[in-house]
Design an enzyme around this catalytic site. Sequence first.
Site: not given
Ligand SMILES: NC(=O)c1ccc[n+]([C@@H]2O[C@H](COP(=O)([O-])OP(=O)(O)OC[C@H]3O[C@@H](n4cnc5c(N)ncnc54)[C@H](OP(=O)(O)O)[C@@H]3O)[C@@H](O)[C@H]2O)c1
Length: 321
Positions: A106, A225, A229, A250
């Site tokens: 991102h 509704e 959907e 429709s």
């Molecule tokens: N989610 C989506 O659908 C999506 C789609 C496209 C792009 N993105 C992008 O992908 C990136 C990741 O997003 P995500 O949704 O995958 O994130 P996420 O699931 O919330 O990430 C969770 C992971 O981040 C680690 N984490 C959180 N805080 C931390 C810290 N302070 N220090 C070290 N590790 C930490 C967690 O560690 P623990 O396991 O130790 O808790 C866990 O492993 C972002 O840039 C997001 O914008 C996301």
Amino acid sequence: METIRDEGIDRAPLEGKRVAIIGYGNQGRAQALNLNDSGIDVVVGLRDGSPSLHGAQADGIATASLAEAAASADIVMLLAPDEVLAAIYRVVEPHCREGAALGFSHGLAIRFGFIAPRPDLDVFMLAPKGPGTALRSLYLEGKGMVALYAVAQDKSGQAEAIALAYGQALGCGRAGILPSTFAEECEADLFNENAVVWGAVPEILIAGFDTLVAAGVSDEVAYMECIGELKLIAELIEARGIAGMREAISNTAELGAVLGGPRIVDDGVRARMKAVLEDIRDGRFSELLSDEEASAYPRLRAAREKARSLRVERARKKLEG
Ligand SMILES: NC(=O)c1ccc[n+]([C@@H]2O[C@H](COP(=O)([O-])OP(=O)(O)OC[C@H]3O[C@@H](n4cnc5c(N)ncnc54)[C@H](OP(=O)(O)O)[C@@H]3O)[C@@H](O)[C@H]2O)c1
């Protein structure tokens, strides 16, 4: 705009390279597993005491501390929540190899200056356009998820090639990888989240439900509704586009849609959408995101509590039985 697919992508930039995936959440797990299945050497970097350690190990993925993972990798992919990436980068940066590549899914951390990458690093984005669960399941089905890619720093002259090879290893080249920029991806993504699919659609569903219930319609019928959907229209639009969706319903539904839709989404809505986009572009939204993280997410916790207590949620539970 050129859509790049597998046949136009050179795998060589990832051959013999190690990728450190920092974080094992929504994207981290899916990307690590897809890379691993594509034959890429992957290590997942986790903080001390991480609850994700056992999950990653059970998935057969190598794990290490944040510092060790970064130090051992040619490509370091930051896949934790955007608002904590700067703090994580401060930990990993001293361990990143000279000339390594730093990857994002991102554009926010770079677009809004949360991170100023070391000048010797390549910096790229490969942003799959959907959640990690779908990125993984599509890969396993032999399909792929559309993605955007961009380069913010190209020290080696290879940053674009690395981004594309990375996207191919995720399976995204099967569906198409499109060029973008960190700013464009970030602003468009935040705009959609704030003002369109994730921001406005749930609000309009709730408003529709509330309007019918206030007019004496039962909760169950109002729910079926106005909300029940949604999946049907999403599938129709995905399969046939908006014009094709209109032709598939429709005449009654179509006439209602073309008369009623513009009465709801009028110029006032468009003006407010523009204002939301301005808040995003001038950094107000990303400041709020940082403030949320710094104060333990008060807005998000309150909003989750409020959403759980809505009448529309009770209607859903009644229908589920
Ligand atoms: N989610 C989506 O659908 C999506 C789609 C496209 C792009 N993105 C992008 O992908 C990136 C990741 O997003 P995500 O949704 O995958 O994130 P996420 O699931 O919330 O990430 C969770 C992971 O981040 C680690 N984490 C959180 N805080 C931390 C810290 N302070 N220090 C070290 N590790 C930490 C967690 O560690 P623990 O396991 O130790 O808790 C866990 O492993 C972002 O840039 C997001 O914008 C996301």
